[in-house]
Design an enzyme around this catalytic site. Structure first.
Site, PDB file in Angstrom:
ATOM      1  N   ARG A  50     -22.414  12.176  13.114  1.00  0.00           N
ATOM      2  CA  ARG A  50     -22.387  11.097  14.094  1.00  0.00           C
ATOM      3  C   ARG A  50     -22.486  11.583  15.536  1.00  0.00           C
ATOM      4  O   ARG A  50     -23.244  11.033  16.327  1.00  0.00           O
ATOM      5  CB  ARG A  50     -21.082  10.313  13.940  1.00  0.00           C
ATOM      6  N   LEU A  65      -4.077  -2.056   7.727  1.00  0.00           N
ATOM      7  CA  LEU A  65      -3.887  -1.313   6.479  1.00  0.00           C
ATOM      8  C   LEU A  65      -2.588  -0.537   6.502  1.00  0.00           C
ATOM      9  O   LEU A  65      -1.802  -0.570   5.553  1.00  0.00           O
ATOM     10  CB  LEU A  65      -5.050  -0.352   6.277  1.00  0.00           C
ATOM     11  N   ALA A  66      -2.340   0.172   7.595  1.00  0.00           N
ATOM     12  CA  ALA A  66      -1.144   0.999   7.641  1.00  0.00           C
ATOM     13  C   ALA A  66       0.113   0.133   7.678  1.00  0.00           C
ATOM     14  O   ALA A  66       1.070   0.368   6.933  1.00  0.00           O
ATOM     15  CB  ALA A  66      -1.198   1.915   8.858  1.00  0.00           C
ATOM     16  N   GLY A  67       0.099  -0.894   8.524  1.00  0.00           N
ATOM     17  CA  GLY A  67       1.292  -1.717   8.689  1.00  0.00           C
ATOM     18  C   GLY A  67       1.616  -2.541   7.458  1.00  0.00           C
ATOM     19  O   GLY A  67       2.763  -2.556   6.978  1.00  0.00           O
ATOM     20  N   LEU A  79      -9.668   4.502   6.557  1.00  0.00           N
ATOM     21  CA  LEU A  79      -9.012   3.596   5.617  1.00  0.00           C
ATOM     22  C   LEU A  79      -8.075   4.390   4.721  1.00  0.00           C
ATOM     23  O   LEU A  79      -6.947   3.997   4.431  1.00  0.00           O
ATOM     24  CB  LEU A  79     -10.063   2.866   4.778  1.00  0.00           C
TER      25      LEU A  79
END
Ligand SMILES: Cc1cc2nc3c(=O)[nH]c(=O)nc-3n(C[C@H](O)[C@H](O)[C@H](O)COP(=O)(O)OP(=O)(O)OC[C@H]3O[C@@H](n4cnc5c(N)ncnc54)[C@H](O)[C@@H]3O)c2cc1C
Ligand code: HEM
Ligand code: SF4
Ligand code: FES
Lengths: 639, 250, 256
Positions: A331, A44-46, A442
């Site tokens: 969590r 996603l970042a790249g 994300l």
């Protein structure tokens, strides 16, 4: 000596990014063509960063070890992505998302970064919808939201159980558009193995072609690492098998500081390992805890099948211990509680390594149809893997490593301590503090790529105008290439008896044992003795067959495992030095009377950034103090 | 669009297997330059063929009404659209359309077949196990040529007559009976029609996909249509030689 | 359980391949197919034989990396199941399992079971996107999209790009992949502006590398995401329209 300057802009928190954007230098369109930016990674970042930079007019080169950019690990994210759209009119706002994220991170992240993330979250949704990401919708045609753990509003956007896939395909499509237009050069099946610096600045990278083994170098004015997290240092995790820390680690060895490596996240609802050859763990969405009840038999000797254990003999331990949050504690709390049950011998299943997540009550209350509607696909996935039907018999779950909050240290501009080396996505340490809330990785990856890098990389490049980038014949490149070739030769020449997987598995066992859900001084110190011993064995007894000039999976693994050894050791050292409990990092010495995590703000309210000081030497610690001006710092409680 | 140059060894290893036409022909010929377009043409020409076959079969049912009816029908064919057009003009027009359709159908079949061969130069070295592809769909490339060969014989036998020693122009009924009384010819006719049936069983379903006629609520009808159409055509056609051989007609 | 594995071994793109037979013992029914290969590889390494190269990453059926022919069926031929999701309990003790790489002209073998699927990326780069630069997007809820349409687009968008459709197709055609990619965008209102050029560009690129469609339907049953061949039909329709409409008149009249 490195100085840690986070370069946080002045001004009120909600104006910092705005004014910073104005103050950053611009590069005029004709000059943009003269700059080359290397992007390592196409998650996603790249992908989002590379496409956005290319749209602006920079020359971009994208490298990924995958055969297609679309296979990056981001594809596996299931649950959703947060954004402060307040479409549900339930009181959400940029400030609330900011607040929730800081608190969720247990007050170990930077206020300015997190606020910017919350601001940009709304633009991400707009951008993705325009690209055609098919988010779930209501019958009126508008976007639907679901709720996620740790917050009281519904702000999570999702695309069935495949949100990461759809977001990545969106980013990938914009990237491929630029590839088609010729502004991005794409290099699949090429693994970056070194960062090259000249005069202390980024000058390029050295990569190995995984098909031919050819080692080549590429020069650039700036290098961006968007190479994902290091969860696989534990061997068994929910990460994709090939996810690794090599790119980040090699940058670290070239001078980039590594921050907070001990902040790792453990996800409570994964399917327990079934045998010693288990290769990875599968995540079951957190949403299951909305309706499932978690329990173990009261008596460790009780081996009856779950359906035959009467209510009186069951211990719904979360409901007992945390009456107000019950099964919906965050969590880290849920994970630790499960571990304690299993450690006390009350684990269930053939290997006694899980706890029950029971839907019998939900099926009675809601009817089978409704349960099917909500969780059908997850039940099917579980059934497929375990051959057990969750409608009939309770699921078995156990926590697993899932995400790493730590990563390369970056300033507000996402630049590491090497000028010109930027780090984005899970690879950096920036926004999640000591614990990440669901659906925010994300968001961070896309915020970094679409909306931050295009500005901050430009600002850096503007300062380089008129300077020629050193060519790949520069001695620094030659030296780096030699180093990479030398490593390959070394692995092939050991000719021992054990596979890289063997060592990886053993390393994982140490990491999980000593630095998993709970960490103790004694255990961590033990690990600091065990890892070097195993490492020495690796150097002596590794067996890599085949050659370095064809596709060779074990050779690739060997390099990654070698880096995991060093990173694992640093993780342990970081955990050892942080004598407090925060988020995913629980030191058993630092707990409240009833076993809850206890922070020590007085001594540890800082980012721990480690500097590489040479082979075989312990890294040096640098501290970036964290200050909280907008949020009142408080101890978390879920009773 | 920019033709991207190969950027790595990985990419360079993949070369196109089909050449793109150098020059785009004007519409609608450019459709025929693409595989999807050829397939579309195949479907259209297939439909034309199906229309012909259906009329042909129904027309021939006249056989059961006796020689006069059938011969009269044959004459009638020559007089379609008469007196607007001179006699036989409409028939020649139809023959023209059918011939063009046949040529296009066969040409596109061969060219797609060649393309498919290029798309997998090295086949599977172990045994394939097909799940959905049925016998009909996988034998299109065999049933087609069988039909073509049969068609040639059929024309020679009953239209031009040189394959039928008892051929007599205009005496359609007698020609048919004379032809089918030769058992090998009848067998050939039956076999060819079975091949045609197999071809149609897939083709009459497949054409909807190729033409983009797809509506999930009525898709189930497509298979039913193909089966029914095939059954009617093959049933009708095969009945003729059987009727001749069993003496029902003749 | 004990099995016999017949695996395609090929040292490199130019090398000649062959099947090698390996007996495999002590496999647990709960293992995944790839874990079984892991075990075989561990053993091969101890025996000094180079391990079998195969493609994999997520191991949960979403990245599309894995994929081999198992006993003549792509991904083993179970409904909505990628190779990595296949469990050994679907085999019987004593079975012989034949494993072969995808075969297609556009998917040359790199090594053993690993093939090069980059031709699929070539199809995407000529049109598998909506041209929207970062920053120019309107507010997301400005454009209501009927839930049914959005769901249908999602059905198509689920494709993981594994290439099983090509592998399974007797013609080596990539129609299922291409049509899924196309219809994901062509169904959505955002995708309308480029609908016709997208369709024409992607189909023509596809035809440079792959075979044609005979509507066998083999791709649909091999697809681990259950993508329907209905999308192929929609693609055919859009292609003919795309070639035939006068785009400058917004689709009124025929192409010049
Ligand atoms: C099972 C699972 C479910 C998740 N669900 C959610 C969720 O619901 N919501 C949420 O917000 N987050 C979720 N996450 C977390 C989130 O998916 C990841 O943190 C995020 O996608 C990381 O994206 P990235 O771009 O940083 O890196 P990645 O997607 O991991 O991409 C890394 C890229 O770098 C490349 N690369 C790495 N090293 C090299 C090298 N040396 N040379 C060349 N290329 C290299 C790889 O090829 C790849 O392209 C989930 C994670 C997991 C494991
Ligand atoms: C009157 C005779 C014929 C009729 C009615 C007929 C009908 C059809 C129809 C309806 C189709 C389906 C088209 C589609 O899928 O879109 C088809 C396909 C096909 N036909 Fe025919 N056909 C006839 C003769 C022939 C002949 C003579 C040949 C070959 C020499 C032939 C070869 C094929 C092949 C190979 C296909 C499948 C092509 C593919 O999908 O790749 N046909 N036919
Ligand atoms: S359509 Fe199905 S089989 Fe084809 S690439 Fe996509 S997921 Fe794989
Ligand atoms: S390994 Fe990712 S889909 Fe099978």
């Amino acid at each position: 000596m490195v100085t840690l300057d986070a370069r946080i802009p002045d001004g009120p928190i909600n104006e910092k990014w705005e004014s910073h954007r104005f103050n950053m230098r611009l590069v005029n369109p004709a000059n943009k063509r003269r700059f080359t930016v290397i992007m390592i990674g196409s998650g996603l970042a790249g992908a989002s960063g590379a496409a956005s930079l290319a749209e602006l007019g920079y020359n971009v080169k994208v490298f990924t070890y995958h055969d297609s950019p679309r296979r990056a690990h981001s594809i596996a994210a299931q649950g959703g992505i947060n954004a402060a759209k307040n479409y549900q009119n339930d009181g959400d706002s940029v400030f609330r998302l900011f607040y929730d994220t800081i608190k969720g991170g247990d007050f170990r992240s930077r206020e300015a970064n997190v606020h910017r993330l919350a601001e940009l979250s709304v633009n991400i949704i707009d951008q993705c919808v325009a690209q055609g990401v098919p988010f779930a919708r209501e019958y009126g045609g508008l976007l639907d939201n679901r709720s996620f753990g740790g917050v009281q509003v519904s702000r999570t956007f999702y695309a069935r159980g495949q949100t990461g896939q759809q977001l990545l395909l969106g980013a990938y499509s914009t990237l491929m558009r630029q590839v088609g237009l010729g502004t991005v050069e794409l290099f699949p099946r090429q693994e970056m193995l070194d960062v090259v610096t000249v005069d202390g600045r980024a000058a390029g990278v050295v990569v190995r072609d995984l098909v031919t083994g050819e080692v080549s170098s590429h020069a650039a004015h700036a290098v961006v690492l968007a190479t994902g997290g290091y969860g696989n240092v534990y061997y068994l995790s929910t990460n994709a098998k090939k996810s690794n820390a090599t790119a980040a680690w090699r940058a670290h060895k070239r001078g980039a500081l590594f921050a907070n490596p001990c902040y790792t996240q453990i996800h409570p609802t994964c399917i327990p390992a079934s045998d010693d050859f288990q290769s990875k763990l599968t995540l079951m969405s957190e949403s299951l805890r909305n309706d499932g009840r978690i329990w173990v038999p009261k008596d460790p000797a009780d081996t009856r099948p779950p359906n035959q254990i009467p209510e009186a003999d069951r211990d719904y331990y979360l409901e007992r211990m945390y009456p107000s949050f019950g099964n919906l504690v965050p969590r880290d709390v849920a994970s630790r509680a499960a571990k304690r049950q299993v450690d006390q011998g009350r684990g269930v299943g053939p290997k006694r390594n899980g706890v029950y997540l029971d839907f019998a009550e939900a099926i009675q209350r809601l009817g089978r149809k409704e349960v099917e509607e909500r969780y059908g696909n997850l039940f099917e996935m579980y059934d497929r893997i375990t051959d057990e039907d969750p409608y009939e018999t309770p699921m078995r779950i156990y926590p697993a490593i899932h995400y790493t909050m730590g990563g390369l240290w970056v300033d507000y501009n996402l630049m590491s301590s090497i000028p010109g080396v930027f780090v984005a996505g899970e690879a950096n340490f920036s926004d999640h503090g000591a614990n990440r809330l669901g659906a925010s990785a994300l968001m961070q990856g896309l915020a970094d790529g679409y909306f931050i890098l295009p500005y901050t990389v430009g600002d850096y490049l503007a300062g380089l105008l008129g300077q020629k980038a050193p060519g790949t014949d520069h001695p620094a490149f030659v030296e780096a290439r030699k180093g990479v070739e030398e490593q390959t030769r070394r692995f092939l020449s050991i000719k021992g008896t054990k596979s890289p997987d063997h060592f990886h598995r053993e390393l994982g066992k140490i990491m999980w044992e000593q630095a998993g859900m709970e960490r103790s001084k004694a255990g961590l110190e033990q690990a600091l003795r065990d890892i070097p011993a195993l490492r020495a064995d690796f150097d002596r007894d590794l067996r890599i067959l085949g050659t370095g000039d064809s596709l060779n999976d074990s050779l690739e693994k060997a390099g990654r495992v070698a880096d995991f050894f060093e990173l694992g050791e640093l993780l342990i050292r970081d955990a050892l030095h942080r004598e407090e409990s925060c988020g995913g990092h629980l030191r058993i010495e630092s707990q409240t009377e009833d076993g809850e995590a206890m922070r020590d703000d007085e001594h540890f309210s800082y980012v721990g950034a480690w500097e590489w000081t040479g082979d075989g030497q312990p890294q040096a610690l640098h501290k970036e103090a964290l200050t909280f001006e907008n949020i009142h710092v408080a101890q978390r409680s879920y009773k | 669009m920019v033709q991207a140059k190969p950027r790595s060894t990985v990419e360079a290893a993949v070369t196109p297997v089909n050449r793109r036409p150098k020059r785009q022909l004007p519409w609608p010929l450019n459709l025929y330059q693409t595989a999807v377009g050829k397939k579309w043409v195949m479907a259209i020409t297939g439909v034309i063929g199906m229309g012909f076959i259906a009329l042909h079969m129904f027309g021939n049912l006249k056989m059961y009404l006796g020689a006069a009816e059938l011969d009269h029908y044959a004459v009638g064919l020559r007089e379609i659209a008469y007196p607007i057009l001179p006699k036989e003009n409409a028939l020649w027009l139809m023959r023209g359309v059918l011939s063009v359709a046949l040529v296009l159908h066969v040409h596109s079949a061969f060219s797609l077949w060649a393309m498919n061969r290029r798309a997998r130069p090295m086949g599977y070295q172990s045994k394939r196990d097909y799940i959905a592809a049925n016998w009909a769909s996988r034998t299109m490339k065999w049933t087609g040529p069988i039909i073509l060969l049969f068609l040639a014989f059929h024309l020679a036998d009953l239209t031009w007559g040189f394959a039928n020693p008892d051929f007599e122009h205009g005496a359609v009924y007698n020609n048919v009976v004379a032809s089918f009384e030769r058992v090998p010819v009848s067998i050939l006719y039956i076999v060819a029609n079975l091949a045609l049936g197999v071809h149609l069983y897939h083709g009459a379903w497949s054409l909807f996909q190729s033409l983009g006629v797809n509506n999930p609520s009525i898709n189930w009808l497509r298979r039913g249509f193909a089966a029914l159409f095939t059954a009617v055509i093959v049933g009708g056609n095969i009945s003729f030689p059987i009727a001749v051989l069993t003496g029902i007609v003749g | 359980m004990d099995l016999t594995l017949k695996v395609w071994r090929q040292d490199g793109p130019q090398a000649r391949g062959r099947f090698e037979t390996y007996p495999v013992q002590g496999i647990s029914a709960d293992m995944s197919f790839l874990e079984m290969l892991d075990i075989v590889n561990e053993r091969l390494i101890t025996e000094g034989v180079e391990p079998i190269q195969f493609e994999h990453d997520c191991r949960e059926g979403i990245c599309g990396s894995c994929g081999v022919m198992i006993n003549g069926k792509a991904h083993g031929g179970h409904e909505r199941t990628a190779t990595c999701q296949l469990h050994m309990r679907t085999f019987k003790d004593g079975d012989t399992i034949v494993v072969e790489p995808w075969r297609a002209g556009a998917f040359p073998v790199i090594r053993d079971l690993v093939v090069n699927r980059s031709a699929l990326d070539r199809i995407i780069e000529v049109g598998g996107f909506i041209s929207v630069n970062t920053g120019s997007a309107p507010e997301a809820n400005m454009l209501p999209i009927p839930k049914e349409v959005s769901d249908a687009a999602m059905d198509a968008a689920e494709c993981i790009g594994c290439g099983a459709c090509v592998a399974a197709c007797p013609n080596g055609a990539a129609q299922l992949f291409t049509s899924a990619k196309l219809q994901h965008l062509n169904l959505l209102p955002q995708g309308q502006a480029e609908r016709w050029q997208r369709t024409v560009a992607m189909v023509e690129k596809m035809e440079e590398y792959f075979g044609g469609c005979t509507n066998h339907g083999e791709c649909q049953v091999a697809c681990p995401k259950g993508i329907s061949i209905d999308f192929i039909s929609y693609m055919n329709r859009d292609f003919i329209k795309g070639k035939s409409l006068n785009r400058r008149l917004g689709g009124q009249g025929l192409a010049k």
